[in-house]
Design a protein around this motif. Structure first.
Motif, PDB file in Angstrom:
ATOM      1  N   SER A 324       0.836  -1.188   0.000  1.00  0.00           N
ATOM      2  CA  SER A 324       0.000   0.000   0.000  1.00  0.00           C
ATOM      3  C   SER A 324       0.878   1.247   0.000  1.00  0.00           C
ATOM      4  N   VAL A 325       0.885   1.907  -1.140  1.00  0.00           N
ATOM      5  CA  VAL A 325       1.725   3.090  -1.284  1.00  0.00           C
ATOM      6  C   VAL A 325       0.835   4.333  -1.227  1.00  0.00           C
ATOM      7  N   GLY A 326       1.324   5.368  -0.575  1.00  0.00           N
ATOM      8  CA  GLY A 326       0.509   6.581  -0.501  1.00  0.00           C
ATOM      9  C   GLY A 326       1.351   7.766  -0.126  1.00  0.00           C
ATOM     10  N   GLY A 327       0.712   8.735   0.538  1.00  0.00           N
ATOM     11  CA  GLY A 327       1.431   9.926   0.959  1.00  0.00           C
ATOM     12  C   GLY A 327       1.906  10.743  -0.223  1.00  0.00           C
ATOM     13  N   LEU A 328       3.112  11.239  -0.122  1.00  0.00           N
ATOM     14  CA  LEU A 328       3.642  12.122  -1.156  1.00  0.00           C
ATOM     15  C   LEU A 328       4.470  11.358  -2.188  1.00  0.00           C
ATOM     16  N   SER A 329       5.090  10.273  -1.757  1.00  0.00           N
ATOM     17  CA  SER A 329       5.838   9.359  -2.625  1.00  0.00           C
ATOM     18  C   SER A 329       6.563   9.984  -3.818  1.00  0.00           C
ATOM     19  N   GLY A 330       7.790  10.320  -3.614  1.00  0.00           N
ATOM     20  CA  GLY A 330       8.639  10.859  -4.679  1.00  0.00           C
ATOM     21  C   GLY A 330       9.903  11.420  -4.057  1.00  0.00           C
ATOM     22  N   ALA A 331      10.678  12.151  -4.835  1.00  0.00           N
ATOM     23  CA  ALA A 331      11.895  12.749  -4.290  1.00  0.00           C
ATOM     24  C   ALA A 331      11.568  14.116  -3.697  1.00  0.00           C
ATOM     25  N   PHE A 332      12.082  14.370  -2.505  1.00  0.00           N
ATOM     26  CA  PHE A 332      11.891  15.680  -1.863  1.00  0.00           C
ATOM     27  C   PHE A 332      13.069  16.590  -2.211  1.00  0.00           C
ATOM     28  N   LEU A 352      15.556  30.134  -7.286  1.00  0.00           N
ATOM     29  CA  LEU A 352      14.141  29.890  -7.004  1.00  0.00           C
ATOM     30  C   LEU A 352      13.411  29.443  -8.264  1.00  0.00           C
ATOM     31  N   GLU A 353      13.751  30.056  -9.401  1.00  0.00           N
ATOM     32  CA  GLU A 353      13.077  29.719 -10.662  1.00  0.00           C
ATOM     33  C   GLU A 353      13.335  28.262 -11.032  1.00  0.00           C
ATOM     34  N   LYS A 354      14.602  27.831 -10.843  1.00  0.00           N
ATOM     35  CA  LYS A 354      14.932  26.437 -11.181  1.00  0.00           C
ATOM     36  C   LYS A 354      14.211  25.490 -10.230  1.00  0.00           C
ATOM     37  N   LEU A 355      14.160  25.862  -8.958  1.00  0.00           N
ATOM     38  CA  LEU A 355      13.457  25.025  -7.976  1.00  0.00           C
ATOM     39  C   LEU A 355      11.991  24.877  -8.370  1.00  0.00           C
ATOM     40  N   GLU A 356      11.399  25.962  -8.852  1.00  0.00           N
ATOM     41  CA  GLU A 356       9.991  25.915  -9.256  1.00  0.00           C
ATOM     42  C   GLU A 356       9.817  24.927 -10.414  1.00  0.00           C
ATOM     43  N   ALA A 357      10.742  24.973 -11.368  1.00  0.00           N
ATOM     44  CA  ALA A 357      10.668  24.029 -12.497  1.00  0.00           C
ATOM     45  C   ALA A 357      10.811  22.590 -11.994  1.00  0.00           C
ATOM     46  N   MET A 358      11.712  22.408 -11.043  1.00  0.00           N
ATOM     47  CA  MET A 358      11.948  21.055 -10.515  1.00  0.00           C
ATOM     48  C   MET A 358      10.698  20.506  -9.823  1.00  0.00           C
ATOM     49  N   THR A 359       9.928  21.393  -9.207  1.00  0.00           N
ATOM     50  CA  THR A 359       8.741  20.913  -8.485  1.00  0.00           C
ATOM     51  C   THR A 359       7.670  20.379  -9.423  1.00  0.00           C
ATOM     52  N   ALA A 360       7.775  20.688 -10.713  1.00  0.00           N
ATOM     53  CA  ALA A 360       6.792  20.177 -11.660  1.00  0.00           C
ATOM     54  C   ALA A 360       6.980  18.688 -11.916  1.00  0.00           C
ATOM     55  N   VAL A 361       8.172  18.158 -11.578  1.00  0.00           N
ATOM     56  CA  VAL A 361       8.440  16.758 -11.902  1.00  0.00           C
ATOM     57  C   VAL A 361       8.754  15.902 -10.674  1.00  0.00           C
ATOM     58  N   CYS A 362       8.663  16.491  -9.471  1.00  0.00           N
ATOM     59  CA  CYS A 362       8.990  15.655  -8.313  1.00  0.00           C
ATOM     60  C   CYS A 362       7.957  15.856  -7.223  1.00  0.00           C
ATOM     61  N   SER A 363       8.228  15.224  -6.109  1.00  0.00           N
ATOM     62  CA  SER A 363       7.297  15.271  -4.997  1.00  0.00           C
ATOM     63  C   SER A 363       7.312  16.658  -4.351  1.00  0.00           C
ATOM     64  N   VAL A 364       6.154  17.092  -3.922  1.00  0.00           N
ATOM     65  CA  VAL A 364       5.978  18.335  -3.182  1.00  0.00           C
ATOM     66  C   VAL A 364       6.424  19.578  -3.958  1.00  0.00           C
ATOM     67  N   GLY A 365       7.092  20.537  -3.323  1.00  0.00           N
ATOM     68  CA  GLY A 365       7.267  21.810  -4.023  1.00  0.00           C
ATOM     69  C   GLY A 365       8.376  22.664  -3.480  1.00  0.00           C
ATOM     70  N   MET A 392      -2.146  22.062  -9.562  1.00  0.00           N
ATOM     71  CA  MET A 392      -3.522  21.956 -10.073  1.00  0.00           C
ATOM     72  C   MET A 392      -3.526  21.408 -11.500  1.00  0.00           C
ATOM     73  N   VAL A 393      -2.685  21.960 -12.351  1.00  0.00           N
ATOM     74  CA  VAL A 393      -2.705  21.582 -13.766  1.00  0.00           C
ATOM     75  C   VAL A 393      -2.104  20.194 -13.984  1.00  0.00           C
ATOM     76  N   ASN A 394      -1.138  19.818 -13.152  1.00  0.00           N
ATOM     77  CA  ASN A 394      -0.459  18.543 -13.356  1.00  0.00           C
ATOM     78  C   ASN A 394      -0.998  17.413 -12.482  1.00  0.00           C
ATOM     79  N   HIS A 395      -2.152  17.627 -11.842  1.00  0.00           N
ATOM     80  CA  HIS A 395      -2.749  16.569 -11.013  1.00  0.00           C
ATOM     81  C   HIS A 395      -1.781  16.063  -9.976  1.00  0.00           C
ATOM     82  N   LYS A 396      -1.011  16.912  -9.349  1.00  0.00           N
ATOM     83  CA  LYS A 396      -0.066  16.430  -8.352  1.00  0.00           C
ATOM     84  C   LYS A 396      -0.106  17.315  -7.113  1.00  0.00           C
ATOM     85  N   THR A 397       0.458  16.787  -6.035  1.00  0.00           N
ATOM     86  CA  THR A 397       0.551  17.585  -4.821  1.00  0.00           C
ATOM     87  C   THR A 397       1.708  18.565  -4.962  1.00  0.00           C
TER      88      THR A 397
END
Lengths: 452, 89
Positions: A324-332, A352-365, A392-397
């Motif tokens: 059973s996998v859940g939570g945020l599951s990904g790289a922080f 900060l801009e690069k970090l924002e881009a990175m959050t589109a492909v990994c866990s959390v933000g 919102m747009v990418n269906h992710k947390t």
């Protein structure tokens, strides 16, 4: 059958590569503690938490010894307190925060999350009072964590809440300015928050969850880094394969510990969160994994692609290892909690801009990012809105945990200590977003939210 | 039920004796021992049966930790479930 190679590999993972179970988190529902008399409600909350989690720390320590693997934190998550505050409109919700702190002290846990409100479509009774009380609650407590969900793919983004949270984040830092602004480090603003997250500061026990359950959050960036270091010339698909196999092993450890804890505590097992959670310790960094893949420094061109590969491979390897996998599951990618990220931010490669881009492909933000103390609250809100839009747009947390360093400027550091580490103050875009934020209202849900 | 004890450290007289002594005191049966001494470093992997133990496993682990500290050895006790779950599908 056991063989020497496997035994030594496991021991190396723990001793040299910082493999640990980051947290055992007990989720406790407080729905049966709701009472119009806040004294009664607080008493019920304290009694329920201390009864359910009485043996949590003891069991955690026993499992540590039995399996020989460190369990770094023992934590509790509870029903969003806004639901309890809703029926006590004349009392300050801070009383609940103080009760939670008392319960955390009694149980001996490291963190207790759930001083939370879910306002992605609008404010209901109790929500506003709770949000307004967050800075005071975080200043008066040490182990209580708070989160607010301001958007979701299904409902869009509540821009009134976004505007409000800019102010609340700032106030949380201001009220704890003499303690390295720690208040803001205990507050997360979410889009698409999950109900079974074992990680802080965003953990709360969703209303769809059972009365009580046990979640496990694994860690182990050092193990992944060590694994990929063995293949300096391998192609990317080979790297993905290596990461998958390593994630499988790490997650199996989480599954084992979770099922054992659930049995010993006689509480249902919830989920394993497959996250790669870094710590400031040497050799426990997600940034160093990306650098191990061949980037000179985390934050340079290629970082987003490398992170996307890592995040996906971790999930694929982990999913098979757990029932059973859940939570945020990904790289922080919390900046202050990751030695490699701290270095990259200090030397200016990671922005900060690069970090924002990175959050589109990994866990959390945007996580554990220290910004100058003079940052306007509207700019904080605008950063929250940007991050929520990605979620919102990418269906992710996605989440935002910004720490305005009151009285500090770019080039200085905030030192939190422990798992929270230390963060360099990072520059933000000076142009104003104030008019956009002051409009209020709601960003409508995206077209693809209409799935039925 | 079995467990694995690993011992690494500077070779001295009586390491195996002391480790197996603690096992015996807890009624844990030693099933298999692999050991080697490279230069002056001692490395051992010991498999023990813990199903007949008279105390709980964590107290044995505590005793091993105490021994490790006093003898400057790195001693690790782990239940076999850890290895089975990690290395077998």
């Amino acid at each position: 059958m056991l063989n020497t190679f496997n035994i030594l590999e496991t021991i190396r993972m723990i001793q040299e590569q910082c493999l640990d179970i980051r947290t055992i988190t007990m989720g406790i529902s407080l729905l049966d503690c709701i009472d119009t008399d806040i004294q009664q409600a607080c008493r019920k909350v304290y009694d329920k938490i201390t009864a359910k989690a009485e043996h949590l720390v003891e069991v955690g320590e026993q499992i540590e010894k039995e399996y020989g693997i460190p369990i770094v934190n023992k934590r509790i998550s509870v029903t969003p307190i806004s639901l309890l505050a809703a029926v006590c409109p004349n009392d300050s919700p801070v009383k609940f925060a103080e009760t939670l702190q008392k319960a955390a002290d009694t149980c001996g846990v490291n963190f207790l999350g759930g001083y939370s409100a879910l306002v992605h479509k609008g404010f209901s009774a109790g929500d506003l009072a709770l949000i307004e009380s967050i800075p005071e609650a975080l200043a008066k407590t040490t182990n209580v964590c708070s989160s607010v969900n301001i958007g979701s793919t299904r409902s869009g983004i509540n821009m009134d809440a976004v505007a409000l949270m800019g102010k609340i984040v700032r106030q949380s830092a201001e009220q704890t300015a003499d303690q390295q602004c720690i208040g803001a480090a205990k507050l997360v603003v979410f889009c698409n928050a999950v109900e079974d997250n074992p990680f802080m500061a965003g953990a709360f026990h969703g209303i769809g969850e059972p009365d009580c359950e046990i979640h496990v959050g694994v860690s182990g960036p050092g193990v992944v880094r060590a694994a990929i270091e063995k293949y300096p010339d391998a192609s990317i698909d080979k790297l993905a394969d290596v990461i998958k196999k390593t994630a499988f092993k790490i997650t199996r450890m989480g599954q084992l510990v979770g099922t054992r804890a659930s049995k010993m505590l006689n509480v249902p097992f919830g989920i394993v969160d497959l996250s790669l959670a870094p710590t400031p310790a040497v050799g426990d960094s997600v940034a160093h994994i990306l650098e191990g893949m061949g980037l000179e420094c985390c934050g340079t061109h290629g970082t987003t692609a490398a992170l996307a590969l890592l995040n996906d491979a971790v999930k694929k390897g982990g999913v098979m290892a757990s029932s059973s996998v859940g939570g945020l599951s990904g790289a922080f990618i919390p900046v202050s909690e990751d030695a490699g990220m701290i270095d990259a931010a200090v030397n200016g490669t990671l922005s900060l801009e690069k970090l924002e881009a990175m959050t589109a492909v990994c866990s959390v933000g945007l996580d554990m990012i220290v910004v100058p103390g003079d940052i306007p609250e509207e700019t904080i809100s605008a950063m929250i809105a940007d991050e929520a839009a990605i979620g919102m747009v990418n269906h992710k947390t996605t989440a935002v945990r910004l720490i305005p360093a009151i009285g500090k400027q770019v080039g200085e550091m905030l030192e939190f200590g422990g798992l929270l580490g230390s963060g360099p103050v990072m520059p933000y875009n000076q142009k104003s977003s104030a008019q956009f934020i002051s409009r209020g209202g709601r960003i409508p849900a995206p077209m693809h939210s209409i799935k039925n | 039920m079995r467990a694995v004890i690993t011992v690494i450290g500077k070779d001295t007289v009586g390491i195996l004796h002391k480790v197996s002594g603690i096992c015996a005191a807890h009624h844990a049966n030693v099933i298999e021992v692999t050991q080697s001494v490279m230069q002056d470093m001692f490395a051992m992997i010991m498999m023990i049966d813990i199903s007949g133990m008279t105390s709980d496993f964590s107290s044995l682990a505590d005793d091993m930790t105490t021994l490790g500290k006093s003898e400057h050895l790195d001693i690790h006790c782990m239940h076999e479930d850890v290895f089975n779950s990690m290395h077998e599908i």
